[in-house]
Enzyme design. Structure first.
Site, PDB file in Angstrom:
ATOM      1  N   CYS A   1      11.498  39.209  32.430  1.00 40.93           N
ATOM      2  CA  CYS A   1      10.664  38.308  31.617  1.00 40.93           C
ATOM      3  C   CYS A   1      11.059  38.280  30.142  1.00 40.93           C
ATOM      4  O   CYS A   1      11.135  37.214  29.518  1.00 40.93           O
ATOM      5  CB  CYS A   1       9.190  38.686  31.752  1.00 40.93           C
ATOM      6  SG  CYS A   1       8.864  40.453  31.637  1.00 40.93           S
TER       7      CYS A   1
ATOM      8  N   HIS B   1       4.519  37.518  26.005  1.00 34.22           N
ATOM      9  CA  HIS B   1       5.469  38.382  25.286  1.00 34.22           C
ATOM     10  C   HIS B   1       5.919  37.698  23.992  1.00 34.22           C
ATOM     11  O   HIS B   1       6.009  36.472  23.926  1.00 34.22           O
ATOM     12  CB  HIS B   1       6.723  38.609  26.127  1.00 34.22           C
ATOM     13  CG  HIS B   1       6.566  39.544  27.274  1.00 34.22           C
ATOM     14  ND1 HIS B   1       5.387  40.171  27.596  1.00 34.22           N
ATOM     15  CD2 HIS B   1       7.489  39.979  28.191  1.00 34.22           C
ATOM     16  CE1 HIS B   1       5.588  40.947  28.666  1.00 34.22           C
ATOM     17  NE2 HIS B   1       6.839  40.839  29.041  1.00 34.22           N
TER      18      HIS B   1
END
Lengths: 334, 334
Positions: free
Chosen positions: B130, B243
């Protein structure tokens, strides 16, 4: 009258002021008198020191008569308005704001790094920015041994750096998150609860924040290293009172992880907390309330020549502000 | 029987599985059948899809008969155990784990970056890490235009990357902080509430975590750039599901902030959110739930030659996992 110094704390009711009071008590700084100063809105408040109640006085140009050391922690505007009056009254000012840090003739000091610079003062000694202090507590010993050429960093900064109201905002906003009605940001530019903000201080023309440029400029001045190349991304995180910085640095001389660990382990004010195999590394929660900074995650940097990557944490209110200021006072008293 | 594909979701009851179900519905992926698979402990659970209730089945080697596309999101161990059975049954596996990413012959794909690599598959297409996906959504368009030489980064990773239980742990632990009795960490190695942890995944011999080495290796493979020098510090932060990455990159060709903005603004799947004067920049809270990644804080890097610094945010469960996997499936269906 007992031997010692007349000390004034400007910004006595703030987060750093409260910590200064505690440190003066713990470290048995030789006091003859203690003046607690703040803005008019704090008048009437009373603070405890060694069991005694001391009333908070309003700051003014006249209030510094007889003061030997004035510890300023009330922001750059207050320092600009009153520091010179304190100096004119005969006090030495230790200024925790950014007001005078980059002025030629004003020493900018981390006592473990450049204590001798204190002696060159003309009345004002500046306390560096908190992120800079904590970063340099790990970078400087490596610089002294291997000569740093450039540094690229990213910070994880606690809300305490924005003062007592910011600490309250993180707490209140987090609680409000669970009650289903998120409290609006007041101190911070955006929501800080369960978020991170790539903005600390205001933006400059070049796209950097003041905080980021402070790191570069102050690092060069403190380490007497005018050619250091430095860039950082400063980020506010939902942590209460300790800063963390991920540092990637390139050195002139080759450096191994073992050599770096040896150098860091010996540096006063710094603890080596570096055993990744056992999940041992510094975290802000663990360093909060401690005088020492902690360094870990030391490894060869894969993108830089003679490079090292490491992670340093330090209590923002202590070594990042109040403790460093008091350490400067302790050098002055000798 | 309607036209479309027989799709299986392995790890249907997890955080990524739930998002895959929603995306299949929203994006009207042409389905002929849908199998929801999980470990034996999820048997008996029923999940909703387009108003229908679908029972969760136990994963086994035999369950993939007739499946065209199997989306694996149940960790590397499950992928290693069952992906080959799925391929042997005739399915194409899109694997969200790290099990096969670096295997030669397994394409590792971000559809906006290297969609053609999908065609080289031998039954398995790997979905990247990710943090790597979200970083490259901003780094790759700059690389294509100016050729990146090295990259130094620091991540601010949401707890969702550690799964549904990790999301619950942040929530429960934060509540427990206010009740005065901090809940012990279970999913994370240390307290995550009001803390940051410089550990994502396990440590390797060289002092890096697996997460950090994935970033370097996967970036080279996805961008077809074997000589890229990359180092990152990966840090878990108390954020729920997006994130952020602070990136400092050096390019072969000179690059201005304006040129960088022009290139980034045109890249599909990426939004330019960059007006610092008006406090406009990406944050994880703002990007959560969005398909597009966001980039901002673009400035000349002060420590690197031909350098740029920037800040990118992306939803970890969407573009960091489920969405990217489904985009791979959408390329396959053509």
């Amino acid at each position: 009258m007992s031997a010692g110094f007349n000390v004034a704390i400007v910004g006595a009711t703030g987060a750093v002021g409260a910590e200064l009071l505690q440190l003066l008590e713990q470290r048995e700084f030789p006091l003859r008198g203690l003046k607690l100063l703040a803005s008019p809105k704090s008048v009437g408040k009373v603070l405890k020191f060694k069991g005694e109640e001391i009333p908070v006085e309003t700051i003014s140009s006249e209030v510094f008569r007889g003061v030997d050391i004035a510890l300023f922690s009330a922001g750059a505007a207050t320092s600009r308005e009153f520091a010179q009056s304190a100096v004119n009254s005969g006090a030495i000012v230790i200024d925790n704001s950014s007001a005078f840090r980059m002025e030629p003739g004003v020493p900018l000091v981390v006592p473990e790094i450049n204590p001798r610079d204190i002696q060159t003062h003309k009345g004002i000694v500046a306390n560096p920015n908190c992120t800079t202090i904590i970063s340099l507590m790990a970078l400087y010993p490596l610089h002294r041994a291997f000569r740093v050429r450039r540094v690229i960093a990213a910070s994880y900064q606690a809300v305490s750096g924005a003062g007592a109201k910011a600490i309250q905002e993180l707490s209140d906003q987090t609680k409000s998150f669970f009650s289903g009605e998120l409290a609006a940001p007041v101190v911070f530019p955006q929501t800080i609860a369960f978020n991170v903000l790539p903005q600390v201080d205001v933006f400059l023309e070049n796209g950097y924040t003041k905080e980021e440029i402070k790191f570069a400029n102050e690092s060069r001045k403190i380490m007497h290293h005018p050619t250091l190349r430095a860039s950082i991304t400063c980020v506010r995180v939902p942590v209460f009172r300790a800063h963390s910085i991920a540092i990637h640095a390139e050195f002139e001389q080759p450096v191994s992880v073992k050599q770096a660990r040896d150098v860091l382990a010996k540096f006063q004010g710094l603890e080596l907390v570096d055993d990744p195999g056992s999940r041992v590394y510094p975290t802000p929660v663990q360093v909060a309330g401690k005088n020492n900074c902690q360094v870990g995650r030391i490894r060869v940097d894969l993108a830089l020549d003679n490079g090292l990557a490491f992670w340093v944490c330090g209590d923002q209110i202590l070594k990042g502000a109040a403790l460093n200021a008091l350490q400067i006072a302790e050098v002055l008293k000798k």
